[in-house]
Design a protein around this motif. Sequence first.
Motif, PDB file in Angstrom:
ATOM      1  N   ALA A 193      79.701  -6.694  -9.979  1.00  0.00           N
ATOM      2  CA  ALA A 193      79.342  -5.414  -9.367  1.00  0.00           C
ATOM      3  C   ALA A 193      79.003  -4.376 -10.437  1.00  0.00           C
ATOM      4  O   ALA A 193      78.053  -3.590 -10.284  1.00  0.00           O
ATOM      5  N   ILE A 194      79.783  -4.377 -11.522  1.00  0.00           N
ATOM      6  CA  ILE A 194      79.530  -3.419 -12.600  1.00  0.00           C
ATOM      7  C   ILE A 194      78.134  -3.663 -13.194  1.00  0.00           C
ATOM      8  O   ILE A 194      77.333  -2.723 -13.368  1.00  0.00           O
ATOM      9  N   LEU A 195      77.839  -4.917 -13.518  1.00  0.00           N
ATOM     10  CA  LEU A 195      76.512  -5.223 -14.077  1.00  0.00           C
ATOM     11  C   LEU A 195      75.404  -4.902 -13.081  1.00  0.00           C
ATOM     12  O   LEU A 195      74.331  -4.416 -13.458  1.00  0.00           O
ATOM     13  N   PHE A 196      75.657  -5.150 -11.825  1.00  0.00           N
ATOM     14  CA  PHE A 196      74.657  -4.853 -10.801  1.00  0.00           C
ATOM     15  C   PHE A 196      74.399  -3.350 -10.719  1.00  0.00           C
ATOM     16  O   PHE A 196      73.249  -2.890 -10.704  1.00  0.00           O
ATOM     17  N   PHE A 197      75.450  -2.549 -10.664  1.00  0.00           N
ATOM     18  CA  PHE A 197      75.286  -1.091 -10.585  1.00  0.00           C
ATOM     19  C   PHE A 197      74.512  -0.561 -11.781  1.00  0.00           C
ATOM     20  O   PHE A 197      73.549   0.210 -11.638  1.00  0.00           O
ATOM     21  N   PHE A 198      74.961  -0.953 -12.953  1.00  0.00           N
ATOM     22  CA  PHE A 198      74.352  -0.387 -14.162  1.00  0.00           C
ATOM     23  C   PHE A 198      72.945  -0.934 -14.411  1.00  0.00           C
ATOM     24  O   PHE A 198      72.084  -0.219 -14.917  1.00  0.00           O
ATOM     25  N   THR A 199      72.696  -2.190 -14.045  1.00  0.00           N
ATOM     26  CA  THR A 199      71.327  -2.722 -14.177  1.00  0.00           C
ATOM     27  C   THR A 199      70.366  -1.974 -13.259  1.00  0.00           C
ATOM     28  O   THR A 199      69.261  -1.590 -13.651  1.00  0.00           O
ATOM     29  N   GLY A 200      70.821  -1.734 -12.031  1.00  0.00           N
ATOM     30  CA  GLY A 200      69.983  -0.986 -11.088  1.00  0.00           C
ATOM     31  C   GLY A 200      69.730   0.436 -11.554  1.00  0.00           C
ATOM     32  O   GLY A 200      68.595   0.942 -11.483  1.00  0.00           O
ATOM     33  N   PHE A 201      70.777   1.110 -12.037  1.00  0.00           N
ATOM     34  CA  PHE A 201      70.602   2.485 -12.486  1.00  0.00           C
ATOM     35  C   PHE A 201      69.735   2.539 -13.741  1.00  0.00           C
ATOM     36  O   PHE A 201      68.915   3.452 -13.921  1.00  0.00           O
ATOM     37  N   THR A 202      69.909   1.535 -14.619  1.00  0.00           N
ATOM     38  CA  THR A 202      69.063   1.476 -15.818  1.00  0.00           C
ATOM     39  C   THR A 202      67.588   1.298 -15.420  1.00  0.00           C
ATOM     40  O   THR A 202      66.679   1.911 -16.023  1.00  0.00           O
ATOM     41  N   ALA A 203      67.372   0.453 -14.405  1.00  0.00           N
ATOM     42  CA  ALA A 203      65.996   0.255 -13.923  1.00  0.00           C
ATOM     43  C   ALA A 203      65.423   1.557 -13.370  1.00  0.00           C
ATOM     44  O   ALA A 203      64.235   1.891 -13.586  1.00  0.00           O
ATOM     45  N   VAL A 204      66.241   2.348 -12.678  1.00  0.00           N
ATOM     46  CA  VAL A 204      65.780   3.631 -12.144  1.00  0.00           C
ATOM     47  C   VAL A 204      65.432   4.585 -13.281  1.00  0.00           C
ATOM     48  O   VAL A 204      64.377   5.253 -13.279  1.00  0.00           O
ATOM     49  N   ILE A 205      66.307   4.659 -14.292  1.00  0.00           N
ATOM     50  CA  ILE A 205      66.047   5.552 -15.431  1.00  0.00           C
ATOM     51  C   ILE A 205      64.790   5.102 -16.185  1.00  0.00           C
ATOM     52  O   ILE A 205      63.932   5.920 -16.575  1.00  0.00           O
ATOM     53  N   LEU A 206      64.701   3.779 -16.402  1.00  0.00           N
ATOM     54  CA  LEU A 206      63.532   3.259 -17.124  1.00  0.00           C
ATOM     55  C   LEU A 206      62.248   3.511 -16.340  1.00  0.00           C
ATOM     56  O   LEU A 206      61.213   3.936 -16.917  1.00  0.00           O
ATOM     57  N   GLY A 207      62.284   3.311 -15.037  1.00  0.00           N
ATOM     58  CA  GLY A 207      61.102   3.577 -14.207  1.00  0.00           C
ATOM     59  C   GLY A 207      60.720   5.043 -14.229  1.00  0.00           C
ATOM     60  O   GLY A 207      59.527   5.403 -14.305  1.00  0.00           O
ATOM     61  N   THR A 208      61.714   5.923 -14.166  1.00  0.00           N
ATOM     62  CA  THR A 208      61.452   7.360 -14.207  1.00  0.00           C
ATOM     63  C   THR A 208      60.857   7.756 -15.548  1.00  0.00           C
ATOM     64  O   THR A 208      59.908   8.557 -15.639  1.00  0.00           O
ATOM     65  N   TYR A 209      61.404   7.172 -16.630  1.00  0.00           N
ATOM     66  CA  TYR A 209      60.922   7.458 -17.982  1.00  0.00           C
ATOM     67  C   TYR A 209      59.463   7.008 -18.132  1.00  0.00           C
ATOM     68  O   TYR A 209      58.606   7.762 -18.631  1.00  0.00           O
ATOM     69  N   VAL A 210      59.154   5.781 -17.672  1.00  0.00           N
ATOM     70  CA  VAL A 210      57.776   5.283 -17.777  1.00  0.00           C
ATOM     71  C   VAL A 210      56.823   6.115 -16.919  1.00  0.00           C
ATOM     72  O   VAL A 210      55.692   6.454 -17.339  1.00  0.00           O
ATOM     73  N   TRP A 211      57.257   6.475 -15.736  1.00  0.00           N
ATOM     74  CA  TRP A 211      56.395   7.296 -14.848  1.00  0.00           C
ATOM     75  C   TRP A 211      56.109   8.645 -15.464  1.00  0.00           C
ATOM     76  O   TRP A 211      54.970   9.141 -15.407  1.00  0.00           O
ATOM     77  N   GLN A 212      57.149   9.270 -16.079  1.00  0.00           N
ATOM     78  CA  GLN A 212      56.930  10.583 -16.688  1.00  0.00           C
ATOM     79  C   GLN A 212      55.980  10.479 -17.881  1.00  0.00           C
ATOM     80  O   GLN A 212      55.123  11.359 -18.088  1.00  0.00           O
ATOM     81  N   LEU A 213      56.122   9.417 -18.671  1.00  0.00           N
ATOM     82  CA  LEU A 213      55.198   9.248 -19.798  1.00  0.00           C
ATOM     83  C   LEU A 213      53.766   9.030 -19.293  1.00  0.00           C
ATOM     84  O   LEU A 213      52.788   9.556 -19.865  1.00  0.00           O
ATOM     85  N   HIS A 214      53.602   8.260 -18.236  1.00  0.00           N
ATOM     86  CA  HIS A 214      52.271   7.984 -17.701  1.00  0.00           C
ATOM     87  C   HIS A 214      51.658   9.235 -17.087  1.00  0.00           C
ATOM     88  O   HIS A 214      50.440   9.498 -17.252  1.00  0.00           O
ATOM     89  N   ALA A 215      52.469  10.037 -16.416  1.00  0.00           N
ATOM     90  CA  ALA A 215      51.942  11.238 -15.752  1.00  0.00           C
ATOM     91  C   ALA A 215      51.766  12.379 -16.726  1.00  0.00           C
ATOM     92  O   ALA A 215      51.056  13.358 -16.439  1.00  0.00           O
TER      93      ALA A 215
END
Length: 480
Positions: free
Chosen positions: A126-148
Amino acid sequence: MTDLFLPAAMHARGFDEKQLLRARAFIRVTLLILSGILVLYGIWAVNEGPFDPVSLTWAVYALLVGGNLVTVRLSGRFHQVTIANNLAGLSLIAILLHYTGGVASPLVPLFLTGVATTGNFGGNRAILFFFTGFTAVILGTYVWQLHAGDHVEDIHSRFAFLLTALVLLVLANLSAQSARTKTRRMLQQARDAAIEGRRRAELAQAAAEKTLVDLRETQSQMILQEKMASLGSMVAGVAHEVNTPVGLAVTGASQLRTETARILALAADGQLRRSTFDEYLSVVDELATLIEKNATRAAELIQSFKEVAVDQSSDARRPYDLRAYVSEVLSSLAPRIRHAGHKVEMAVPDGIEMDGHPGAMAQIVTNLVINSIMHAYPDERRDGTLRLAARMLDDDMVELAYSDDGQGIPRDLWPRIFEPFFTTRRGTGGSGLGLHLLYNIVTVRMGGTVRVAAAPQGGALFTLVFPRISPGRPDHGAVQ
């Protein structure tokens, strides 16, 4: 309140306690998250309006979490609902980050705290699942902001800080989870050990109780055997003692028959003379006296033994004279005393009318005498003197003092001589129950006391004090 959201099956008696605790923890954390989301929705709705995208996202998040509680209540599927809730929650977090500044959003610390807290209530997966998902959200937000191209100047440092924080949180949560797992395992082992110890203690207690019951039954049987043994010893002694007068009486009767047959034969032949008949009459008188004397002696011995034996076997209550009854008991024990080479001195005054169980008194006197014969005179000493005296005290109490002039009892053994199975003659005929039986009779049956001391003549002295009327309801016609 958490029990309101528990599935119906978990309210049944005997449900697994571990699963119940986990379910309550899940509901408690979910309620805390729902409360926090509602508070944030209220703040955003007041500041930005209820229909602001962020406000609406918070409202959807609250509905999602509340719906999960209802779903758990109806279905009882915690694991599936948790996965669905996390996936939907991560999607809403991504939306909230999009509307509040992305990687630089002021909500990032709040989400980090929430994810870390939520991870503490799950396992390693559960810990790895939570943090992997949140990391994916942060990484996606970071990539989107760089692209925009819509981002703050220090976006890279912020992203690096977030990744570092996430890694540290993962390590911290995994370490904490490992510690909790070990602690739970140790607690479970301790609990299992305590349960096993309690089970063994209960088994040991049951075994000890059974052993105690068996010992009490054995003790009762041995006490009964002790009484029967003393009675048997008395029987053997009386039988030996009665044998002599009965034998003499039979011999006298046989000789009388022979003399009578001789006289009858002389009379039939006409040869009977006056002098012969006078001689016959003299022999008849002598033999009749011999027969009467020995028959009377045998009858007295049998009567004394009969009364003592009946009293010891039936243990019925009745009034009796102390002097007369003790004399009968000593007469029954006389063969045993003479065989041991000792003598008895009795100083019991007339007029002490007892009301109680004469069998108990017979057992007391018998045990005291047998105890002296067996223990007081080592090396087959045969000149001992046994003394028994009694007197009336105040308050209708009687004192019975018994002593011998044997080797005495060491003072350090005085506190133990009345204990059951205590004997200094183990293996040589001593059962260790004689004085214990005496103590119980005096203290319990007769309501008195007994103490041991050194006799003036050097032996042992037993002093018994008991009521003249034994406890309990006297029989009709008892002496008052």
